[in-house]
Design an enzyme around this catalytic site. Sequence first.
Site, PDB file in Angstrom:
ATOM      1  CG  ASP A  24      -2.057   0.959   1.121  1.00  0.00           C
ATOM      2  OD1 ASP A  24      -2.319   1.444   0.005  1.00  0.00           O
ATOM      3  OD2 ASP A  24      -2.694   1.250   2.149  1.00  0.00           O
ATOM      4  CG  HIS A  41      -0.264   1.941  -9.346  1.00  0.00           C
ATOM      5  ND1 HIS A  41      -0.419   1.599  -8.017  1.00  0.00           N
ATOM      6  CD2 HIS A  41      -1.405   2.602  -9.688  1.00  0.00           C
ATOM      7  CE1 HIS A  41      -1.598   2.024  -7.587  1.00  0.00           C
ATOM      8  NE2 HIS A  41      -2.210   2.638  -8.574  1.00  0.00           N
ATOM      9  CG  LEU A 136      10.009 -16.950  -3.896  1.00  0.00           C
ATOM     10  CD1 LEU A 136       9.785 -17.079  -2.395  1.00  0.00           C
ATOM     11  CD2 LEU A 136      10.536 -15.560  -4.229  1.00  0.00           C
TER      12      LEU A 136
HETATM   13  C1  FPP Z   1      -1.861   0.190  -3.301  1.00  0.00           C
HETATM   14  O1  FPP Z   1      -1.430   1.522  -3.396  1.00  0.00           O
HETATM   15  C2  FPP Z   1      -1.359  -0.618  -4.395  1.00  0.00           C
HETATM   16  C3  FPP Z   1      -2.135  -1.255  -5.336  1.00  0.00           C
HETATM   17  C4  FPP Z   1      -3.607  -1.229  -5.344  1.00  0.00           C
HETATM   18  C5  FPP Z   1      -1.561  -2.010  -6.436  1.00  0.00           C
HETATM   19  C6  FPP Z   1      -0.357  -2.862  -6.114  1.00  0.00           C
HETATM   20  C7  FPP Z   1       0.293  -3.185  -7.398  1.00  0.00           C
HETATM   21  C8  FPP Z   1       1.615  -3.076  -7.636  1.00  0.00           C
HETATM   22  C9  FPP Z   1       2.609  -2.724  -6.612  1.00  0.00           C
HETATM   23  C10 FPP Z   1       2.156  -3.301  -8.992  1.00  0.00           C
HETATM   24  C11 FPP Z   1       2.065  -4.657  -9.596  1.00  0.00           C
HETATM   25  C12 FPP Z   1       2.481  -5.807  -8.774  1.00  0.00           C
HETATM   26  C13 FPP Z   1       3.368  -6.771  -9.152  1.00  0.00           C
HETATM   27  C14 FPP Z   1       3.362  -8.086  -8.441  1.00  0.00           C
HETATM   28  C15 FPP Z   1       4.347  -6.586 -10.218  1.00  0.00           C
HETATM   29  P1  FPP Z   1      -2.529   2.655  -3.398  1.00  0.00           P
HETATM   30  O2  FPP Z   1      -2.793   3.049  -4.792  1.00  0.00           O
HETATM   31  O3  FPP Z   1      -3.729   2.206  -2.624  1.00  0.00           O
HETATM   32  O4  FPP Z   1      -1.774   3.810  -2.614  1.00  0.00           O
HETATM   33  P2  FPP Z   1      -2.446   4.931  -1.735  1.00  0.00           P
HETATM   34  O5  FPP Z   1      -3.058   4.250  -0.537  1.00  0.00           O
HETATM   35  O6  FPP Z   1      -1.294   5.786  -1.361  1.00  0.00           O
HETATM   36  O7  FPP Z   1      -3.444   5.628  -2.602  1.00  0.00           O
END
Ligand code: FPP
Length: 247
Positions: A24, A41, A136
């Site tokens: 997050d 992202h 892994l």
């Molecule tokens: C949360 O940050 C993150 C996500 C909803 C997406 C997670 C995806 C990735 C890290 C990229 C792809 C993954 C892989 C395995 C390559 P948020 O957008 O909720 O952040 P915020 O809370 O600051 O708004």
Amino acid sequence: MSLSDLLEEVRARPLPRHVALIMDGNGRWAKARGLPRTEGHRQGALAAERLIRFVGNEKLFPYLTLFAFSTENWNRPREEVEFLFRLLERFIREKLRELSEAGVRLSVLGDMATIPRSLKRSLSEAIEATKGNDTLHLTVALNFGGRWAVLEAARRAVARAQAGELSPEALTEGAFRALLPTAELPDPDLIIRTGGHMRLSNFFLWEAAYAELYFTPTLWPDFDEEALLLALREFQGRTRNFGRVIT
Ligand code: FPP
């Protein structure tokens, strides 16, 4: 303390078998820099890649699960959802060979019914191509929700009961566990959430019964090797008694 000293210290004590990560803080990372959320992202995907490689190379633990997209994430703007799917597909296509050579086996966990076809295809190919690897076991939780998983198991139990294959008495905790979509995975020993919020947000529920929870304000794109080792060191300092009295 240097990274290699920290690594040595962490290696000297029992490590978890299964670590699950709630990634997050991508949006806030980007906002703090005046960048679009999508850039957060993109950096988040790089952080994930760095961590997978580190855990695989150092053979720190055999199971790593990443919560990439929750059943609630559909409520985000359509462009962001599409961007996340594209990012994941590119990641799978571009990094697969390298990760496979490092012994990574890919699995996916979640409701695949509504995942775009091309992403589903690259996932299936990657799963097939890496199924013989065993350094892994990387699970990407995609369109996953803890309640969805419990409901899936309940549906399977009802279907078995209707087919006359399952009685109420036979539905023990172990039998129910085996019906969960996570049946192939051991329960997580450690769940790490970055980004400062202290909740599970419908990630593992049944499976998290005895997991140690670790929350850090570090935003996901900044979560590096050192941050992981610090989480592992904190885990190693905790007493896990699974409800028993330890004398
Ligand atoms: C949360 O940050 C993150 C996500 C909803 C997406 C997670 C995806 C990735 C890290 C990229 C792809 C993954 C892989 C395995 C390559 P948020 O957008 O909720 O952040 P915020 O809370 O600051 O708004």
